[in-house]
Design a protein around this motif. Sequence first.
Motif, PDB file in Angstrom:
ATOM      1  N   LEU A  75       0.732  -1.144  -0.107  1.00  0.00           N
ATOM      2  CA  LEU A  75      -0.020  -0.028   0.211  1.00  0.00           C
ATOM      3  C   LEU A  75       0.855   1.304  -0.017  1.00  0.00           C
ATOM      4  CD1 LEU A  75      -2.799  -1.095   2.338  1.00  0.00           C
ATOM      5  CD2 LEU A  75      -3.118  -0.760   0.085  1.00  0.00           C
ATOM      6  N   SER A  76       1.973   1.192   0.853  1.00  0.00           N
ATOM      7  CA  SER A  76       2.737   2.278   0.755  1.00  0.00           C
ATOM      8  C   SER A  76       3.600   2.611  -0.515  1.00  0.00           C
ATOM      9  CB  SER A  76       4.029   2.300   1.828  1.00  0.00           C
ATOM     10  OG  SER A  76       3.424   2.090   3.108  1.00  0.00           O
ATOM     11  N   SER A  77       3.610   1.717  -1.228  1.00  0.00           N
ATOM     12  CA  SER A  77       4.412   1.897  -2.555  1.00  0.00           C
ATOM     13  C   SER A  77       3.265   2.538  -3.731  1.00  0.00           C
ATOM     14  CB  SER A  77       4.754   0.557  -3.078  1.00  0.00           C
ATOM     15  OG  SER A  77       4.020  -0.364  -3.702  1.00  0.00           O
ATOM     16  N   ALA A  78       1.996   2.471  -3.350  1.00  0.00           N
ATOM     17  CA  ALA A  78       1.040   2.918  -4.287  1.00  0.00           C
ATOM     18  C   ALA A  78       0.950   4.440  -4.267  1.00  0.00           C
ATOM     19  CB  ALA A  78      -0.253   2.184  -3.923  1.00  0.00           C
ATOM     20  N   ARG A  79       0.051   5.043  -4.901  1.00  0.00           N
ATOM     21  CA  ARG A  79      -0.084   6.497  -4.732  1.00  0.00           C
ATOM     22  C   ARG A  79      -1.137   7.063  -4.033  1.00  0.00           C
ATOM     23  NH1 ARG A  79       0.654   6.541 -11.270  1.00  0.00           N
ATOM     24  NH2 ARG A  79       2.774   6.256 -11.166  1.00  0.00           N
ATOM     25  N   GLY A  80      -1.483   8.258  -3.552  1.00  0.00           N
ATOM     26  CA  GLY A  80      -2.566   8.654  -3.077  1.00  0.00           C
ATOM     27  C   GLY A  80      -2.858   8.321  -1.685  1.00  0.00           C
ATOM     28  N   GLY A  81      -4.219   7.924  -1.557  1.00  0.00           N
ATOM     29  CA  GLY A  81      -4.536   7.622  -0.213  1.00  0.00           C
ATOM     30  C   GLY A  81      -3.975   6.127   0.121  1.00  0.00           C
ATOM     31  N   TRP A  82      -3.717   5.162  -0.719  1.00  0.00           N
ATOM     32  CA  TRP A  82      -3.233   4.090  -0.581  1.00  0.00           C
ATOM     33  C   TRP A  82      -1.911   4.071   0.205  1.00  0.00           C
ATOM     34  CZ3 TRP A  82      -6.801   0.893  -0.965  1.00  0.00           C
ATOM     35  CH2 TRP A  82      -7.748   0.917  -2.229  1.00  0.00           C
ATOM     36  N   ALA A  83      -0.956   4.995  -0.138  1.00  0.00           N
ATOM     37  CA  ALA A  83       0.062   5.201   0.593  1.00  0.00           C
ATOM     38  C   ALA A  83      -0.109   5.494   1.999  1.00  0.00           C
ATOM     39  CB  ALA A  83       1.113   6.184  -0.065  1.00  0.00           C
ATOM     40  N   VAL A  84      -1.232   6.356   2.333  1.00  0.00           N
ATOM     41  CA  VAL A  84      -1.330   6.951   3.658  1.00  0.00           C
ATOM     42  C   VAL A  84      -1.767   5.731   4.290  1.00  0.00           C
ATOM     43  CG1 VAL A  84      -2.959   8.411   5.095  1.00  0.00           C
ATOM     44  CG2 VAL A  84      -1.977   9.139   3.052  1.00  0.00           C
ATOM     45  N   ALA A  85      -2.900   4.878   3.765  1.00  0.00           N
ATOM     46  CA  ALA A  85      -3.189   3.747   4.291  1.00  0.00           C
ATOM     47  C   ALA A  85      -1.959   2.780   5.021  1.00  0.00           C
ATOM     48  CB  ALA A  85      -4.408   2.963   3.441  1.00  0.00           C
ATOM     49  N   GLY A  86      -1.001   2.751   3.735  1.00  0.00           N
ATOM     50  CA  GLY A  86       0.372   1.860   4.166  1.00  0.00           C
ATOM     51  C   GLY A  86       0.913   2.123   5.287  1.00  0.00           C
ATOM     52  N   ALA A  87       1.099   3.469   5.424  1.00  0.00           N
ATOM     53  CA  ALA A  87       1.700   4.309   6.421  1.00  0.00           C
ATOM     54  C   ALA A  87       1.258   4.207   8.057  1.00  0.00           C
ATOM     55  CB  ALA A  87       2.147   5.881   6.156  1.00  0.00           C
ATOM     56  N   VAL A  88      -0.179   4.014   7.837  1.00  0.00           N
ATOM     57  CA  VAL A  88      -0.962   3.871   9.095  1.00  0.00           C
ATOM     58  C   VAL A  88      -0.803   2.531   9.493  1.00  0.00           C
ATOM     59  CG1 VAL A  88      -3.100   3.967  10.098  1.00  0.00           C
ATOM     60  CG2 VAL A  88      -2.477   5.785   8.707  1.00  0.00           C
ATOM     61  N   LEU A  89      -0.759   1.589   8.679  1.00  0.00           N
ATOM     62  CA  LEU A  89      -0.565   0.185   9.023  1.00  0.00           C
ATOM     63  C   LEU A  89       0.593  -0.212   9.612  1.00  0.00           C
ATOM     64  CD1 LEU A  89      -2.524  -1.682   6.142  1.00  0.00           C
ATOM     65  CD2 LEU A  89      -3.011  -1.580   8.453  1.00  0.00           C
ATOM     66  N   GLN A  90       1.676   0.748   9.401  1.00  0.00           N
ATOM     67  CA  GLN A  90       2.919   0.340  10.152  1.00  0.00           C
ATOM     68  C   GLN A  90       3.182   0.959  11.034  1.00  0.00           C
ATOM     69  OE1 GLN A  90       6.002   0.476   6.895  1.00  0.00           O
ATOM     70  NE2 GLN A  90       4.488   1.235   5.485  1.00  0.00           N
ATOM     71  N   LEU A  91       2.165   1.836  11.798  1.00  0.00           N
ATOM     72  CA  LEU A  91       2.373   2.259  13.029  1.00  0.00           C
ATOM     73  C   LEU A  91       2.123   1.335  14.111  1.00  0.00           C
ATOM     74  CD1 LEU A  91       0.186   5.522  12.396  1.00  0.00           C
ATOM     75  CD2 LEU A  91       2.899   5.542  12.552  1.00  0.00           C
ATOM     76  N   ALA A  92       2.895   1.612  15.178  1.00  0.00           N
ATOM     77  CA  ALA A  92       3.055   0.539  16.197  1.00  0.00           C
ATOM     78  C   ALA A  92       1.612  -0.190  16.775  1.00  0.00           C
ATOM     79  CB  ALA A  92       3.794   0.848  17.391  1.00  0.00           C
ATOM     80  N   PRO A  93       0.799   0.931  17.093  1.00  0.00           N
ATOM     81  CA  PRO A  93      -0.527  -0.070  17.647  1.00  0.00           C
ATOM     82  C   PRO A  93      -1.228  -0.705  16.500  1.00  0.00           C
ATOM     83  CG  PRO A  93      -0.555   2.494  17.989  1.00  0.00           C
ATOM     84  CD  PRO A  93       0.742   2.133  17.287  1.00  0.00           C
ATOM     85  N   VAL A  94      -1.176   0.007  15.372  1.00  0.00           N
ATOM     86  CA  VAL A  94      -2.307  -0.381  14.270  1.00  0.00           C
ATOM     87  C   VAL A  94      -1.504  -1.732  13.604  1.00  0.00           C
ATOM     88  CG1 VAL A  94      -2.901   0.183  12.094  1.00  0.00           C
ATOM     89  CG2 VAL A  94      -2.761   1.949  13.838  1.00  0.00           C
ATOM     90  N   ARG A  95      -0.174  -1.582  13.565  1.00  0.00           N
ATOM     91  CA  ARG A  95       0.568  -2.691  13.165  1.00  0.00           C
ATOM     92  C   ARG A  95       0.181  -4.099  13.876  1.00  0.00           C
ATOM     93  NH1 ARG A  95       5.833  -0.851  13.369  1.00  0.00           N
ATOM     94  NH2 ARG A  95       5.979  -1.672  15.633  1.00  0.00           N
ATOM     95  N   LEU A  96      -0.051  -4.055  15.273  1.00  0.00           N
ATOM     96  CA  LEU A  96      -0.461  -5.061  15.998  1.00  0.00           C
ATOM     97  C   LEU A  96      -1.957  -5.740  15.593  1.00  0.00           C
ATOM     98  CD1 LEU A  96       0.831  -4.283  19.692  1.00  0.00           C
ATOM     99  CD2 LEU A  96       1.879  -5.980  17.923  1.00  0.00           C
ATOM    100  N   LEU A  97      -2.829  -4.743  15.394  1.00  0.00           N
ATOM    101  CA  LEU A  97      -4.225  -4.880  15.032  1.00  0.00           C
ATOM    102  C   LEU A  97      -4.184  -5.495  13.615  1.00  0.00           C
ATOM    103  CD1 LEU A  97      -7.299  -4.897  15.601  1.00  0.00           C
ATOM    104  CD2 LEU A  97      -7.069  -2.597  14.751  1.00  0.00           C
ATOM    105  N   ALA A  98      -3.252  -4.977  12.606  1.00  0.00           N
ATOM    106  CA  ALA A  98      -3.138  -5.579  11.389  1.00  0.00           C
ATOM    107  C   ALA A  98      -2.682  -6.845  11.315  1.00  0.00           C
ATOM    108  CB  ALA A  98      -2.217  -4.549  10.374  1.00  0.00           C
ATOM    109  N   HIS A  99      -1.727  -7.356  12.349  1.00  0.00           N
ATOM    110  CA  HIS A  99      -1.293  -8.639  12.268  1.00  0.00           C
ATOM    111  C   HIS A  99      -2.343  -9.599  12.505  1.00  0.00           C
ATOM    112  CE1 HIS A  99       1.630 -11.784  13.049  1.00  0.00           C
ATOM    113  NE2 HIS A  99       1.075 -11.979  14.388  1.00  0.00           N
ATOM    114  N   GLY A 100      -3.224  -9.303  13.578  1.00  0.00           N
ATOM    115  CA  GLY A 100      -4.070  -9.943  14.056  1.00  0.00           C
ATOM    116  C   GLY A 100      -5.094 -10.398  12.928  1.00  0.00           C
TER     117      GLY A 100
END
Length: 130
Positions: A75-100
């Motif tokens: 997602l981070s490699s894509a353009r626009g809002g997709w890149a924002v979504a990818g960046a959010v998924l890499q944040l520590a609290p969100v990353r744990l939820l995304a893993h689950g």
Amino acid sequence: MRTRPVLVYDGDCGFCTACVNLVRRWLRPPCDITARQWAELEALGVSEERARYEALWVTPDGAVYGGAQAVAKLLSSARGGWAVAGAVLQLAPVRLLAHGVYRAVARNRHRLPGSSAACSVPAGRTPGKE
């Protein structure tokens, strides 16, 4: 030497293939996308076992991200809002939820739209765990 990242997915899984088709159509990421069944896994620096149980994002310098983090990198490699979504998924609290969430989807992908019998994870195996 590779100059683009590579997304490796399970080409036998109908759900995974449907997801990749959506990614190609909607995100158009600047990466190569290949099914693990046709990927040169050794050259990518990943094992067949790992590629069998989770999607992988392999950078040109050889860093490997699996599961939810592979999705975040994609997602981070894509353009626009997709890149924002990818960046959010890499944040520590969100990353744990995304893993689950990724693990729950991986365990149940044979029940999801577009799935096939090949989507099932063998009994006693946890996606992403050897």
